[in-house]
Enzyme design. Structure first.
Site, PDB file in Angstrom:
ATOM      1  N   VAL A   1       0.836  -1.199   0.000  1.00  0.00           N
ATOM      2  CA  VAL A   1       0.000   0.000   0.000  1.00  0.00           C
ATOM      3  C   VAL A   1       0.874   1.254   0.000  1.00  0.00           C
ATOM      4  CG1 VAL A   1      -1.636   1.350   1.391  1.00  0.00           C
ATOM      5  CG2 VAL A   1      -1.984  -1.101   1.101  1.00  0.00           C
ATOM      6  N   ASP A   2       1.913   1.248   0.808  1.00  0.00           N
ATOM      7  CA  ASP A   2       2.805   2.406   0.921  1.00  0.00           C
ATOM      8  C   ASP A   2       3.407   2.767  -0.432  1.00  0.00           C
ATOM      9  OD1 ASP A   2       4.211   4.437   2.238  1.00  0.00           O
ATOM     10  OD2 ASP A   2       5.791   3.095   2.932  1.00  0.00           O
TER      11      ASP A   2
ATOM     12  N   TYR B   1       3.296  -7.338   6.899  1.00  0.00           N
ATOM     13  CA  TYR B   1       3.477  -7.456   8.344  1.00  0.00           C
ATOM     14  C   TYR B   1       2.778  -8.687   8.914  1.00  0.00           C
ATOM     15  CZ  TYR B   1       5.651  -2.814   8.508  1.00  0.00           C
ATOM     16  OH  TYR B   1       6.483  -1.733   8.345  1.00  0.00           O
TER      17      TYR B   1
END
Length: 171
Positions: free
Chosen positions: A32-33, A125
């Site tokens: 997403v980043d 993550y």
């Protein structure tokens, strides 16, 4: 605040605030980043660099949130938050919930009416999707913002969307 589950690409959401599941450097990355930085263009990175040079020299702490321009995204702002890495031996769920709560607070302070979240920490993550959805929905349902009227949880892929719909219906 209405909560909507959306399957799709968070960088295409037309909202006041898009939340970025950032890494602590605030300088872009994968998932997403990376997508937000690529689609949003250099203005986002420029503001992130300024934040690193001033308030966040050591990076943005996990669970905290900070706003920048949205650059070329169809939003007004990006709120960056750093999710925790999943651990089977340590309960980091309060930090994950802080990501949502602090992002809502920053967005509300900006005067935003609509906000779109990714499923924070559920990608690289490794947070289990079903629990990540529960954590997100617990915060969004309990929130009492003054300006925000809609929160979208933007889910990547049909399996994640189906899981979220099932959990949303049972909570």
């Amino acid at each position: 605040m209405d909560i909507t589950l959306v399957e799709g690409d968070i960088t295409a959401e037309q909202v006041d605030v898009v939340v970025n599941a950032a890494n602590s450097s605030l300088l872009g990355g994968g998932g997403v980043d990376g997508a937000i930085h690529r689609r949003g263009g250099p203005a986002i990175l420029a503001e992130c660099r300024a934040l690193r040079a001033s308030r966040y020299g050591r990076g943005l702490p996990t669970g905290q949130a900070v706003a920048t321009t949205a650059g070329d995204l169809p939003a007004r702002w990006v709120v960056h938050t750093v999710g925790p890495v999943w651990s089977a031996t340590e309960d980091r769920s309060p930090l994950l919930r802080d990501c949502y709560a602090n992002s809502l607070a920053v967005a509300d302070d900006l005067g935003a009416v609509t906000i779109a979240f990714p499923l924070i920490s559920a990608g690289v993550y490794r947070w289990p999707v079903d629990d990540a959805v529960r954590q997100a929905l617990s915060v969004l349902r309990a929130a009492t913002p003054t300006n925000l009227t809609e929160a979208r949880l933007v889910l990547f892929g049909p399996d994640t969307h189906a899981t979220a719909k099932q959990i949303h219906a049972t909570l």
